[in-house]
Write an enzyme that holds these catalytic residues in place. Structure first.
Site, mmCIF file in Angstrom:
data_model
loop_
_atom_site.group_PDB
_atom_site.id
_atom_site.type_symbol
_atom_site.label_atom_id
_atom_site.label_comp_id
_atom_site.label_asym_id
_atom_site.label_seq_id
_atom_site.Cartn_x
_atom_site.Cartn_y
_atom_site.Cartn_z
ATOM 1 N N ASP A 1 -10.863 2.016 -3.004
ATOM 2 C CA ASP A 1 -11.425 1.777 -1.669
ATOM 3 C C ASP A 1 -12.948 1.845 -1.713
ATOM 4 O OD1 ASP A 1 -9.059 1.331 -0.429
ATOM 5 O OD2 ASP A 1 -8.879 3.300 0.490
ATOM 6 N N ASP B 1 0.834 -1.209 0.000
ATOM 7 C CA ASP B 1 0.000 0.000 0.000
ATOM 8 C C ASP B 1 0.866 1.255 0.000
ATOM 9 O OD1 ASP B 1 -2.320 1.515 0.127
ATOM 10 O OD2 ASP B 1 -3.151 0.408 1.825
HETATM 11 C C1 GLA Z 1 -5.788 1.873 2.442
HETATM 12 C C2 GLA Z 1 -6.213 0.757 1.507
HETATM 13 C C3 GLA Z 1 -7.247 -0.091 2.197
HETATM 14 C C4 GLA Z 1 -6.687 -0.630 3.502
HETATM 15 C C5 GLA Z 1 -6.204 0.499 4.375
HETATM 16 C C6 GLA Z 1 -5.473 -0.018 5.587
HETATM 17 O O1 GLA Z 1 -6.806 2.782 2.628
HETATM 18 O O2 GLA Z 1 -6.669 1.264 0.294
HETATM 19 O O3 GLA Z 1 -7.668 -1.140 1.355
HETATM 20 O O4 GLA Z 1 -5.641 -1.530 3.212
HETATM 21 O O5 GLA Z 1 -5.321 1.365 3.659
HETATM 22 O O6 GLA Z 1 -5.020 0.986 6.403
#
Ligand code: GLA
Length: 694
Positions: A520, A451
């Protein structure tokens, strides 16, 4: 050999297209042609002639120079801008020689040099004949003794056939609203699409398509992308003489590179193509190319994963994760991924990033117990990391506050309570490499979600070896180096690229990651639109799509599954709250997906009715041998009396007989394509219909 060369001209041919370049009567390297392949090499037009029009308008405004350096009366958007050691800011490129290298993807190198200074510029062209694609990049070399400051170096300029009747399609977006398509007429002036946030970004994808009255299925489309995960720039320029050009490359905004003697600078590659069969064909060309040539495991079917993020957020431990894993396994899930929250001190988003070992309170015996439980359930285990980041509240930051990107005299802007480690630094690269390598060596981890959750601020690098503004490029090179080394050491691990959703979705990152976390936003009706944009340049197998609880009160579970089945299916809801009926329905969808995923992940995709433009949409996938297909149909919210549109299937063998699930009568491929079919749905209903050759 698809490269034809003479002392003054080159023709690059792919299966259906051609690109021609030549040297004109005053020695200028000019563009000649980009379009359909012609029968004879002599068919391609001669180079444009350099004629002077008026003292106010330089010839470069109508003569399309192949790779213009900023010099003379060029008020057009140049590809190269440098400052020599004596402060001269004018690059006069003259043609020197060329080299053709034969291989399955042959290359042409055109070498240019400055007429006075020791700067050499090589334009590279690699032909991907079967894909109708040409890859282009540039190498700069300083053969002198003094550094040369490079302020702009694009990978390519792409000139369209003379005319100003073009439209540009590009994608914009934001967190939770990625890949939104925008099509607009190109008019005189300059249109800029760019990222400034150190990743390819949610805001603007490094992709363009230019067309002349094209539709999804017909018409001329010139399209391209940049294989780069950092700041990119695409400019579309229409000059006052109806000359339309696209430039693509590293963003020159706040960029500089001190080109040291004998240390070449190589730009990222641009990949571009041309088709006469509309936007759909342009997408399918890129889909095949990404699957076959870019991603590390292009032939591997993706497993159905469960990700616990939306169920447990940061509250993870062995018992809660094992419970979720049990339910997931019963539903048919094949890969269990524990998301954020598992590492040292990570109870919320304000602490822990940087300290990549299991949290001693949540996992007193480490991760091995959980991994064994998951493996005993027949599933692989995956984990979330965010390696480029650090929370000020972490052991790493306390030990190395100087490792973050910052200006010493400025407040370090925190975003999501975190700062960005300077991945351009070798000590940072070594640290990240060693902790992640250890994590992978010590555990049976099959999948990593990598990420990156914020954009850059205060882009300083006080002890940079060259110009501080090299950060933009060296940072991305650092990420590639770390990721690439980990991939070499752990070749079977499947990686997923996430940046707060789809903020780093590009051909560059896909050299390391097999998948992208698309967004997301997992609300199914928004997802339909996001997924359609994504499909413009990236294939379905790279598109990770979870079924979650977002919108569960209005959108049926089956609809949510069907949307996610259009890519690489995952589940991300809180399974503890799913009742038996939900779990059974999920198990049925998962079973169905297992039957059809081969076609979805590796077949041809046809966007039959656009979800970005309509509230009733359809998408079809068809196996390469045209024997098996799947049709997805979605009705979101339209008035009850709306006329259900006719759906025309695509890509079938016209004379072969096909059955479509739900229709008794087999019909010819041509009938399904020309006469079509209708699928009656109510609002928020969807259907998956299998298509098969009888
Ligand atoms: C980001 C990602 C999510 C999740 C969060 C965790 O927002 O896009 O899918 O993994 O971080 O903190």
């Amino acid at each position: 050999m698809p490269i034809h060369s003479s002392p003054t001209g080159w023709v690059l041919e792919t299966r259906n297209t051609a690109y021609a370049i030549g040297i004109n009567e005053v020695g200028l390297l000019t563009h000649r042609y980009w379009g359909a392949r012609l029968p004879f090499v002599d068919d391609y037009p001669a180079p444009f002639k350099t004629t002077n029009f008026a003292s106010t308008d330089g010839p470069h405004h109508f003569v399309p120079e192949e790779y213009p350096g900023y010099a003379g009366t060029k008020y057009i958007d140049p590809c190269l801008k440098v400052i020599f050691a004596d402060e001269v800011r004018d690059v006069v490129l003259v043609y020197e020689d060329f080299k053709v290298t034969a291989s399955s993807s042959p290359t042409l190198d055109l070498r240019l040099k400055d007429s006075f200074y020791p700067l050499h510029v090589t334009l590279h062209y690699r032909i991907h004949e079967e894909y109708d694609l040409i890859e282009r990049w540039v190498t700069l070399e300083n053969l002198g003794d003094d550094p040369i400051l490079v302020e702009r170096v694009f990978s390519a300029k792409l000139t369209l056939p003379p005319g100003a009747d073009y439209s540009l399609t590009h994608m914009y977006g934001s967190w939770s609203n990625e890949f939104q398509m925008q099509r607009e007429a190109l008019t005189p002036g300059l249109k800029v699409i760019e990222s400034r946030s150190i990743i390819s970004s949610h805001r603007a994808n490094p992709w363009f398509a230019v067309d002349r009255n094209a539709s999804e299925e017909n018409g001329e489309v010139w399209f391209g992308t940049l294989a780069w995960s950092g700041n990119h720039k695409i400019t579309a320029e229409v000059t006052e003489f109806a000359s339309t050009r696209i430039s693509i490359g590293l963003n020159d905004w706040d960029f500089a590179w001190k080109l040291m003697p004998k240390q070449p600078f190589v730009t990222p590659a641009s990949i571009s193509g041309y088709t006469q069969s509309g936007f759909g064909a342009a997408s399918r060309i890129f889909h095949d190319y990404v699957r076959d040539e870019i991603i590390p495991h292009g032939k591997v079917l993706h497993k159905i994963l469960y990700n616990s993020w939306e169920a447990t957020l940061f509250s993870v431990d062995e018992a809660s994760q094992s419970k979720l894993a049990e339910i997931a396994a019963q539903m048919g899930v094949e890969l269990f991924v524990m998301d954020d929250g598992w590492f040292h001190g990570r109870n919320w988003d304000n602490a822990g990033l940087g300290d990549w070992w299991p949290d001693e309170i949540k996992f007193p015996n480490g991760l091995t117990g959980l991994i064994q439980n998951v493996n005993a359930l027949g599933m692989d285990f995956g984990l979330w990391v965010e390696p480029e980041m650090v929370n000020p509240d972490s052991d790493l930051y306390r030990a190395h506050p100087d490792w973050v990107i910052h200006f010493p005299t400025r407040v370090r802007t925190e975003s999501r309570n975190q700062l960005i480690l300077n991945m351009a630094r070798t000590d940072v690269q070594e640290y990240i490499l060693s902790v992640l390598d250890k994590l992978l060596a010590d555990h049976n981890i099959a999948f990593i979600k990598w990420d990156m959750n914020r954009g850059v601020s205060e882009p300083g690098w006080a002890d940079a070896p060259g110009d501080q503004r090299e950060l933009w490029v060296r940072y991305v090179q650092g990420v590639y180096h770390v990721w690439g080394t980990l991939r070499e050491r752990h070749p079977n691990v499947i990686w997923q690229s996430c940046a707060s959703g789809g903020g780093r979705a590009d051909f560059g990152i896909l050299q390391f990651a097999d998948q992208i976390w698309t967004s997301d936003n997992t609300e199914a009706t928004s997802r339909l639109r996001i997924q359609e944009g994504y499909s413009q340049f990236l294939p379905a197998n790279t598109m990770e799509a979870w079924v979650t609880d977002w919108g569960k009160d209005t959108v049926p579970l089956e609809f949510r599954f069907h949307v996610s089945m259009c890519g690489s299916l995952g589940v991300g809801g809180n399974l503890l709250e799913w009742d038996q009926a939900d779990r059974e329905s999920a198990a049925n969808c998962i079973r169905l997906y297992k039957d059809i995923r081969q076609v979805i992940q590796f077949g041809d995709q046809f966007r039959l009715i656009s979800s970005q433009k309509n509230n009733f949409s359809a998408v079809q996938y068809l196996s390469k041998d045209k024997a098996e297909g799947v049709l997805f149909v979605f009705r979101t919210h339209i008035p009850e009396r709306f006329n259900i549109p006719t759906i025309y299937l695509r890509g079938l063998e016209p004379d072969a007989l096909y059955t479509v699930e739900g229709f008794d009568q087999p019909r010819s491929g041509k009938a399904w394509m020309e006469a079509g079919l209708t699928v009656e749905l109510k609002n928020l209903q969807s259907k998956v219909l299998r298509i098969s050759h009888t």
